[in-house]
Design an enzyme around this catalytic site. Structure first.
Site, PDB file in Angstrom:
ATOM      1  CG  HIS A   1      46.513 -33.143   9.351  1.00 28.96           C
ATOM      2  ND1 HIS A   1      45.936 -32.935   8.116  1.00 28.96           N
ATOM      3  CD2 HIS A   1      47.614 -32.341   9.400  1.00 28.96           C
ATOM      4  CE1 HIS A   1      46.648 -32.037   7.441  1.00 28.96           C
ATOM      5  NE2 HIS A   1      47.679 -31.671   8.201  1.00 28.96           N
TER       6      HIS A   1
ATOM      7  CB  CYS B   1      50.860 -30.959   9.233  1.00 36.05           C
ATOM      8  SG  CYS B   1      50.704 -29.737  10.559  1.00 36.05           S
TER       9      CYS B   1
END
Length: 515
Positions: free
Chosen positions: A474, A490
């Site tokens: 992301h 992440c």
């Protein structure tokens, strides 16, 4: 009339005509003896000429002398040729330098110094063929410098001083700042009148030193890229920025363009060598200038702000607490300058530093920005998330490297996955669901929260969901911290790198996490 009268009248006419002819001849002879008047013409381009100037002369010293219809001198212009030659000589003396010198305090850039104002009529000046140098040896100029009279007339303006400040010094030509010594933190110059002034923040660390988050999380690369040769000297910061822009054009992202050396530049250079099979001359300003010329020209270009650039909606500030974030209608940019910096892959403070006093909230303002390349477009077969190097590398089906991005991959407290996973789906401008029972716990928030989309949201403007639940690749609201601070498990990229990747990748592409 008698014959005698007619004879007398004819004699009188002949006598008068002869006298007039002799007078005209004498007058012509007298004008021949007068001094020759040089370069007499009417120049409608100079405002003072419009009403009063009848003739313009050039005297023996090269000055232009304006005279009205009554012969009175009403203006004198100094010769420009010598100023032009002196300026070209100074330009030649800077041969190989990336930038020029520091700007005067409070100067607002409103246009290139070698472009005349609209409507100006330029007189051509001779081109000095003796100057031979790559035009991008000065990356803060978009084209070779012009030769017209407007060359010595910068299109600049000084902003009004704040009430408590003295008036600014007289206007001068706008140039770019020299690099500060390594032990000096350079703060961007700010205009007190601007509504979008950046709040002061902590300076970035020295190259190689990690940035510490408030929670104490830091990046510790177990397999850092080799340190590359650094540009040195007073123009080092501009040369580093030029190197970063060169890497960005090649698809080997250095993260934010900020004129600072560090691990993100090192890993981008290593990826460049993997892709192109050759070493970049990172410490050679002249060689970098030639590389820039071969890949699109100077590193810095002039850009005019559009209505869309300065249009909101903007938010006054983005809170840290997720509960407060969830109350906002969108995670928008806070300022036009933040939006523009992201558009050109730049650190916001660096953007302001090279545009001192610029009004980023006004359409039509002309600023200097990074001349970045076009987004990479190619089919992706495999992605490597390199934990040891904090880098994402993207490969084609034949095994060749397509592009590489600096990244933040997990942390000790919230590690990223291991092994091989797949891309499940891609979302542009996603909202963010915070669930402390299955994710991390932020602050005192113990309930499920939905945070609205926007570039300043927790996952930025892109979410690439992976086959391992709750994990993804992301964007970020803080591009300057990519590769410097850890994530919550992440893979975090800058918004522009994540957007480029999202447009290339498809569901089913493998993502391999390597140590």
């Amino acid at each position: 009339m008698s014959v005698i009268a007619r004879l007398y009248l004819s004699a009188f006419v002949l006598s008068f005509g002869a006298t007039a002819a002799l007078a005209q001849t004498a007058d012509s002879a007298r004008r021949v003896d007068e001094p020759v008047r040089l370069a007499q013409y009417y120049d409608p381009n100079v405002e003072i000429y419009h009403d009063n100037v009848a003739e313009v002369y050039v005297d023996e010293m090269g000055r232009r002398v304006m005279v009205d219809a009554y012969g009175r001198i009403i203006g004198v212009e100094q010769p420009r040729r010598q100023q032009f030659r002196e300026r070209r000589q100074r330009f030649e003396d800077r041969r190989g330098a990336i930038i020029d010198g520091p700007p005067p305090p409070g100067v607002t850039l409103e246009g290139r110094v070698d472009i005349a104002p609209p409507g100006a009529i330029l007189e051509p000046a001779p081109v000095e063929r003796s100057i031979v140098r790559p035009r991008s040896a000065d990356p803060y100029h978009n084209e070779p410098r012009g030769n017209g009279p407007a060359f010595d007339a910068p299109v600049i303006a000084a902003p009004l001083p704040a009430p408590e400040q003295p008036a600014a010094e007289p206007r001068r030509e706008a140039e770019l700042p020299l690099s500060a010594p390594r032990d000096v933190v350079v703060e961007p110059q700010r205009d007190a009148a601007l509504p979008d002034t950046i709040p002061s923040s902590e300076p970035l660390p020295e190259p190689g030193a990690p940035i510490v988050q408030p929670e104490g999380q830091t990046v510790q690369e177990s397999d850092p890229a080799p340190q590359v040769a650094m540009p040195k000297g007073k123009n080092a910061k501009a040369e580093i920025a030029a190197l970063q822009i060169l890497l960005d054009r090649a698809g080997m992202s250095p993260g934010v363009i900020d004129g600072r050396m560090g691990s993100n530049v090192n890993k981008a250079v290593a990826a460049y060598e993997e892709k192109f099979g050759r070493t970049l001359p990172t410490g050679d300003a002249q060689a970098l200038a030639e590389e820039l010329d071969a890949t699109g020209g100077p590193a810095i270009t002039t850009y005019e702000l559009t209505a869309d650039d300065v249009a909101g909606p903007f938010v006054a500030s983005i809170p840290v607490d997720y509960g407060e974030k969830a109350q906002l209608p969108a995670m928008s940019f806070e300022r036009p300058s933040e939006k523009i910096a992201e558009k050109f892959h730049m650190d916001e403070a660096f953007l302001r530093e090279i545009n001192p006093g610029a009004d980023f909230s006004k359409p039509g303002t002309r600023i200097k920005v990074a001349a970045i390349g076009e987004p990479v477009k190619q089919d992706v077969a495999r992605i490597i998330a390199d934990k040891g190097r904090e880098q994402v590398r993207v490969y084609a089906a034949d095994g060749t490297l397509i592009t590489a991005y600096p990244s933040t991959i997990g942390s000790t407290q919230t590690p990223s996955p291991s092994g091989i996973v797949q891309v499940n789906r891609i979302a542009f401008d996603p909202n963010y669901t915070y669930n402390p029972k299955i994710n991390f716990k932020q602050g005192d928030n113990d309930k499920v929260l939905t945070i609205q989309p926007g570039p300043n949201g927790p996952v930025g403007s892109i979410w690439i969901a992976l086959s391992k639940p709750t994990y993804g690749i992301h964007g970020t609201p803080e591009p300057s911290k990519i590769g410097k601070t850890n994530s919550n498990g992440c893979v975090r990229l800058t918004n522009w790198d994540a957007t480029e990747l999202a447009k290339m990748v498809k569901s089913g592409v493998t993502v391999e996490f390597v140590e």
